[in-house]
Design an enzyme around this catalytic site. Structure first.
Site, PDB file in Angstrom:
ATOM      1  N   ASN A  11       0.774  -1.398   0.085  1.00 36.78           N
ATOM      2  CA  ASN A  11       0.119   0.026  -0.491  1.00 36.78           C
ATOM      3  C   ASN A  11       1.045   1.493   0.539  1.00 36.78           C
ATOM      4  OD1 ASN A  11      -2.117   2.095   0.448  1.00 36.78           O
ATOM      5  ND2 ASN A  11      -2.177   1.806   2.492  1.00 36.78           N
ATOM      6  N   TRP A  12       0.734   2.187  -1.055  1.00 37.63           N
ATOM      7  CA  TRP A  12       1.469   3.020  -1.125  1.00 37.63           C
ATOM      8  C   TRP A  12       1.490   4.326  -0.683  1.00 37.63           C
ATOM      9  CZ3 TRP A  12       4.968   3.810  -6.665  1.00 37.63           C
ATOM     10  CH2 TRP A  12       6.475   2.742  -6.384  1.00 37.63           C
ATOM     11  N   LYS A  13      -0.467   4.405  -0.054  1.00 40.99           N
ATOM     12  CA  LYS A  13      -0.939   5.309  -0.039  1.00 40.99           C
ATOM     13  C   LYS A  13      -0.542   5.979  -0.424  1.00 40.99           C
ATOM     14  CE  LYS A  13      -0.549   2.703   4.720  1.00 40.99           C
ATOM     15  NZ  LYS A  13       0.038   2.926   6.734  1.00 40.99           N
ATOM     16  N   HIS A  95      -9.823   1.269   4.831  1.00 46.63           N
ATOM     17  CA  HIS A  95      -7.658   1.266   5.909  1.00 46.63           C
ATOM     18  C   HIS A  95      -8.129   2.181   7.028  1.00 46.63           C
ATOM     19  CE1 HIS A  95      -3.885   2.251   6.650  1.00 46.63           C
ATOM     20  NE2 HIS A  95      -3.999   1.711   5.857  1.00 46.63           N
ATOM     21  N   GLU A  97      -6.793   4.438   8.157  1.00 53.08           N
ATOM     22  CA  GLU A  97      -6.483   6.215   7.445  1.00 53.08           C
ATOM     23  C   GLU A  97      -8.372   6.822   6.895  1.00 53.08           C
ATOM     24  OE1 GLU A  97      -2.716   5.448   5.853  1.00 53.08           O
ATOM     25  OE2 GLU A  97      -2.048   4.700   7.241  1.00 53.08           O
ATOM     26  N   GLU A 165      -5.493  -5.372  10.523  1.00 51.16           N
ATOM     27  CA  GLU A 165      -4.833  -4.351  10.712  1.00 51.16           C
ATOM     28  C   GLU A 165      -4.413  -3.689  11.745  1.00 51.16           C
ATOM     29  OE1 GLU A 165      -2.167  -2.720   7.140  1.00 51.16           O
ATOM     30  OE2 GLU A 165      -4.262  -1.786   7.377  1.00 51.16           O
ATOM     31  N   GLY A 171       2.500   1.923  10.805  1.00 51.21           N
ATOM     32  CA  GLY A 171       4.060   3.400  10.520  1.00 51.21           C
ATOM     33  C   GLY A 171       4.548   3.772  11.837  1.00 51.21           C
ATOM     34  N   SER A 204       3.074  -2.596  10.180  1.00 49.19           N
ATOM     35  CA  SER A 204       5.444  -2.076  10.347  1.00 49.19           C
ATOM     36  C   SER A 204       5.608  -3.711  10.124  1.00 49.19           C
ATOM     37  CB  SER A 204       5.167  -1.988  11.608  1.00 49.19           C
ATOM     38  OG  SER A 204       4.974  -0.925  12.103  1.00 49.19           O
ATOM     39  N   GLY A 225       3.009  -1.633   3.893  1.00 49.18           N
ATOM     40  CA  GLY A 225       2.385  -0.338   4.322  1.00 49.18           C
ATOM     41  C   GLY A 225       4.050   0.705   3.893  1.00 49.18           C
ATOM     42  N   GLY A 226       4.673   1.405   4.478  1.00 49.17           N
ATOM     43  CA  GLY A 226       6.155   1.444   4.093  1.00 49.17           C
ATOM     44  C   GLY A 226       7.343   1.176   3.441  1.00 49.17           C
TER      45      GLY A 226
HETATM   46  P1  PGA Z   1       2.773  -0.058   7.806  1.00 50.09           P
HETATM   47  O1  PGA Z   1       1.727   0.334   6.809  1.00 50.09           O
HETATM   48  O2  PGA Z   1       3.767  -1.803   7.001  1.00 50.09           O
HETATM   49  O3  PGA Z   1       3.793   1.135   7.058  1.00 50.09           O
HETATM   50  O4  PGA Z   1       2.608  -0.064   9.466  1.00 50.09           O
HETATM   51  C1  PGA Z   1       0.549  -0.973   6.955  1.00 50.09           C
HETATM   52  C2  PGA Z   1      -0.798   0.001   6.370  1.00 50.09           C
HETATM   53  O5  PGA Z   1      -1.557   0.460   6.672  1.00 50.09           O
HETATM   54  O6  PGA Z   1      -1.166  -1.019   5.817  1.00 50.09           O
END
Ligand code: PGA
Length: 244
Positions: A11-13, A95, A97, A165, A171, A204, A225-226
């Protein structure tokens, strides 16, 4: 019982410009004979270009959200059919967010998932507890309520993936213990409408902890994500999933 498919989803957000497609190309060209699904979900602006950049490889491309409506007067929104038309095969929905920043309820997530299914997309439905909910001993109640409310009628392993999640792990570099992940995934598996739906862990996930997480019985992959932004990191996570 059909076994759930393994999936490594990135997920590049709200990250990524055209120059960053080099990372997708590097991931695609570095993939060996992996037996798991590999998916990158860039911002909507890059879906079409990324689909072209990785064409012919095992890397699939997905969106990060879609509208519940099919078309019409919804300025700024993107329909599931538009994502599919751009080359997406999957879409991340619900998600944390989006639940937090855009007030998305489980009922809205279920409507969006139905729209995704109708457009032929696989919906990756996210759920997870906040830190205060975990501290309050409410984790299983919260995730099971989100599961029941967010999956639409007709959700099967062919059209739906569920991602657990924990909000406090996203993050932050913090992860639940392996036993805590196992507890939630066992409970989710027992409550799925189709036991072969893939269950991803997210929050993470890094090359250094991926193998331990993938060794958990009811973890079928990760939503990353990251660490999905760099081909070297994401490629290592895919390799760990492949070896699990
Ligand atoms: P992260 O994000 O790997 O940067 O913790 C995961 C996500 O939000 O899908």
């Amino acid at each position: 019982m059909t076994k759930a498919c393994k999936l490594a989803a990135g997920n590049w957000k709200m990250n990524g410009l055209r120059a960053d497609l080099d990372e997708a190309r590097a991931l695609a060209s570095g993939l060996g004979q992996t037996s798991c699904g590999v998916l990158l979900c860039p911002p909507a602006t890059l879906i079409s270009a990324m689909a072209e950049a990785v064409a012919g490889s095992r890397v699939m491309v997905g969106g990060q959200d879609c509208a519940a409506q099919v078309s019409g007067a919804h300025t700024g929104d993107i329909s599931a059919q538009m994502l599919a038309d751009s080359g997406a095969r999957h879409v991340i929905l619900g998600h944390s967010e989006r639940r937090a920043d855009h007030g998305e309820s489980s009922a809205l997530v279920a409507e969006k998932a139905l729209a995704a299914h109708q457009a032929g997309l696989v919906a990756i439905i996210c759920l997870g507890e906040t830190e205060s909910e975990r501290d309050g001993g409410q984790t299983l109640a919260v995730v099971l309520e989100q599961l029941a409310g967010s999956l639409p009628q007709g959700a099967t392993s062919a059209n739906t993936v569920v991602a657990y999640e924990p909000v406090w792990a996203i993050g932050t570099g913090r992860t639940p213990t392996l036993a805590q992940i196992a507890e939630v995934h066992d409970s989710l598996r027992a409550n799925l409408p189709d036991a072969a739906i893939s269950l991803l862990y997210g929050g993470s996930v890094k090359p250094g902890n991926a193998a331990d997480i993938f060794a958990i019985a009811n973890v079928d992959g990760a939503l990353v994500g990251g660490a999905s932004l760099k081909a070297s990191d994401f490629g290592a996570i895919v390799a760990a999933l492949d070896a699990a």
